[in-house]
Enzyme design. Structure first.
Site, short mmCIF file in Angstrom:
data_model
loop_
_atom_site.label_atom_id
_atom_site.label_comp_id
_atom_site.label_asym_id
_atom_site.label_seq_id
_atom_site.Cartn_x
_atom_site.Cartn_y
_atom_site.Cartn_z
N ARG A 41 0.53 14.87 12.56
CA ARG A 41 1.37 14.80 11.31
C ARG A 41 1.18 15.90 10.48
O ARG A 41 1.42 15.77 9.20
CB ARG A 41 0.88 13.25 11.27
CG ARG A 41 0.32 12.60 11.43
CD ARG A 41 -0.89 11.67 10.49
NE ARG A 41 0.22 10.29 9.82
CZ ARG A 41 -0.24 9.46 9.16
NH1 ARG A 41 -1.85 9.01 9.34
NH2 ARG A 41 0.44 8.41 8.09
N ARG B 197 -9.15 0.32 3.75
CA ARG B 197 -8.07 1.67 3.17
C ARG B 197 -6.13 0.45 2.62
O ARG B 197 -5.91 0.77 1.67
CB ARG B 197 -7.45 2.53 4.03
CG ARG B 197 -8.57 3.88 3.55
CD ARG B 197 -8.31 4.55 4.09
NE ARG B 197 -6.95 4.77 4.47
CZ ARG B 197 -6.08 5.24 5.23
NH1 ARG B 197 -6.33 5.77 6.17
NH2 ARG B 197 -4.37 5.83 4.36
N LYS C 18 0.88 -1.43 0.08
CA LYS C 18 -0.22 -0.10 -0.02
C LYS C 18 0.98 1.41 0.10
O LYS C 18 0.22 2.67 -0.93
CB LYS C 18 -1.11 0.33 1.41
CG LYS C 18 -1.35 1.15 1.42
CD LYS C 18 -2.45 1.33 2.93
CE LYS C 18 -2.81 3.49 2.86
NZ LYS C 18 -1.45 3.95 3.92
N ASN C 19 2.21 0.80 1.09
CA ASN C 19 2.54 2.66 1.12
C ASN C 19 3.69 3.02 -0.61
O ASN C 19 4.42 3.76 0.37
CB ASN C 19 3.31 2.32 2.31
CG ASN C 19 2.52 2.12 3.69
OD1 ASN C 19 0.93 3.09 2.87
ND2 ASN C 19 2.61 2.77 5.06
N CYS D 168 -5.41 8.13 8.30
CA CYS D 168 -4.97 7.57 9.76
C CYS D 168 -5.56 8.93 10.78
O CYS D 168 -3.99 9.82 10.78
CB CYS D 168 -4.92 6.79 10.03
SG CYS D 168 -4.72 4.93 8.94
N ASP E 165 3.95 0.93 12.26
CA ASP E 165 2.64 -0.07 11.59
C ASP E 165 2.19 -1.47 12.02
O ASP E 165 1.17 -1.62 12.09
CB ASP E 165 2.52 0.34 9.92
CG ASP E 165 2.66 1.41 9.56
OD1 ASP E 165 1.90 2.37 10.12
OD2 ASP E 165 3.16 1.86 8.51
#
Ligand code: EPU
Length: 428
Positions: free
Chosen positions: A121, A396, A22-23, A116, A304
């Site tokens: 952030r 997601r 995903k990232n 999230c 994570d």
């Protein structure tokens, strides 16, 4: 709206295949904006972030086809369309549109990203990088305006080791004039993956995966075909599931080196982990020892996986301290785990777990993506039925979660929320 129901307490076994990262995906897709001919990315995960980014590329005029796990982006018809609102707010990684659009069009307007809620952030290091390359950056009513007459290579020292800032500066710098040096760069595998795509497109990048990245700007980038790396966080989540409730689980399509910090911690707990070239096998384990973990930048223990790992620690005998040095407030899953009978307290940046306890099925809510994973694992361990809401977060980042878990012998299904449940969720 749906909820996930899990009938817990049963052992799992078999093989699970890991999807693309995903990232990486959320950076590779914006990177296609920089090319002057079509780019194909293979192995994409089936997650909502990919769909949202597809929509964003279409909004700026790109022609995008997505079939199963392959996306082809024709960026030739793209224009520098402002994106102050709408889909950009749905995922944090929309900030990569800043670097990519600045690199291609020398201007961009991007609404401040969502994603999230893990505490503050900031994106100050991204902005510091863009400014060093010659861009003027302003924040107007929640949208970031970027503009440059020309981008010029620069030496940029990141005050904080940031995955997002490292990638975003690479995206903006590949077409800048001259040499850019990013010092104190992040070293995550996803950064190497993005650098590999950009290099295949014709960029000149050296040092990705180390803390100094050198980029020599080029005038134009062309299309190519790229295969994404496997998702180390998805793989780590299944490793934790295997340690918690497995009776022999093979995790296929992984790069075991990306998971060394987790493998080491699982072994300390007494879990047997065998690594092959692109597979990891975890045999079941009845008695788990406690370990402390502290999240760090790669190759340290990933933040994570902190939330899923905390669930596993409820099965270990004794007390453990879980400290998150990256996101000190990433503990929203703890209250929900407590509703399932976990004995955990939060003190500052740490959660202290006491086990072993037998988790009990309950109705819980995922507050963010990895909190969702933590609750799903808890549901698999727990006696009785667990209902997890907040599935939009889980969708997601976890490709085909229900199918993959049921393929291992779990009993997991999605159900529509009743009207009363929708109302209740709105009020909490
Ligand atoms: N930070 C700053 N200033 C900045 C950027 C970051 O102070 O300009 C701080 C952050 O607040 C944080 C730390 O630096 O404390 C690290 O943040 P980083 O920029 O590395 O995080 P990110 O790029 O926003 C990515 C992943 C996250 C993952 C972190 C850390 C993506 C899209 N997201 O976020 O993934 O937790 O790196 O590894 O790549 C997830 O997958 O669930 C997730 C949240």
């Amino acid at each position: 709206m749906e909820k996930l129901k899990i009938a817990g307490g049963y052992p799992l076994k078999g093989t699970v295949r890991i999807s693309g990262a995903k990232n990486s995906a959320v950076a590779l897709i914006p990177a296609t904006i920089l090319a002057e001919s079509p780019v194909t990315i293979e192995g994409l995960p089936d997650i909502s972030d990919v769909e949202i980014l597809k929509g964003l590329l279409e909004e700026i005029g790109g022609k995008v086809t997505l079939t199963e796990d392959e996306m082809t982006v024709d960026p030739t018809t793209m224009i520098s369309m402002p994106l102050p609102n709408g889909k950009v707010k749905m995922l944090r990684a929309s900030y990569y549109l800043m670097g990519a659009m600045l690199g291609r069009f020398k201007k961009a307007v991007i609404g401040l990203p969502g994603g999230c809620h893990l505490g503050p952030r900031p994106i100050d290091q991204h902005i510091k990088g863009f400014e060093a390359l010659g861009a003027t950056v302003t924040n107007e009513q929640g949208a970031i305006y970027l503009r440059a007459d020309e981008l010029r290579g620069a030496r940029i020292y990141l005050d904080v080791v940031s995955v997002g800032a490292t990638i975003n500066i690479m995206l903006a710098a590949v077409k800048a004039k001259g040499r850019t040096i990013i010092e104190n760069a992040a070293k995550e595998p996803e950064i190497i993956d993005v650098a590999t795509l950009l290099t295949n497109m014709g960029a000149k990048i050296k040092g990705a995966g180390t803390d100094v990245i050198r980029i020599d700007g080029v005038d134009c980038l062309h299309g190519c075909r790229h295969t994404i790396i496997p998702d180390r966080i998805e793989a780590g989540t299944y490793m934790i599931i295997a340690a918690a409730v497995g009776e022999g689980i093979l995790i296929d399509n992984v790069i075991p080196q990306h998971l060394e910090s987790l493998t080491a911690k699982l072994r300390e707990m007494g879990v047997q982990v065998e690594s092959g070239d692109d597979q990891i096998f975890i045999s079941g384990s009845s008695a788990l020892k406690t370990v402390d973990i502290k999240t760090l930048v790669y190759p340290g223990f990933p933040t994570d996986l902190q939330q899923p790992f905390t669930t596993l620690l409820t099965r270990a005998a004794g007390s453990s301290v879980v400290t998150d040095t990256i996101y000190g407030a990433r503990f929203k899953h703890i209250d929900e785990l407590r509703r399932m009978n976990a004995n955990i307290k939060v003190e500052g940046r740490s959660a202290i777990t006491n086990g072993p306890v037998q988790l009990q099925g309950a109705k819980v809510k995922a507050s963010d993506l990895r909190a969702g994973a933590a609750l799903v694992i808890a549901g698999l361990i727990a006696e009785g039925i667990t209902e997890v809401t907040g599935l939009d977060h889980i969708d997601r980042g976890y490709s085909n979660l229900v199918e993959k878990l049921n393929g291992l012998g779990a009993t997991v299904w999605r159900e529509a929320l009743t009207k009363e449940e929708v109302e209740h969720l709105k009020n909490i």
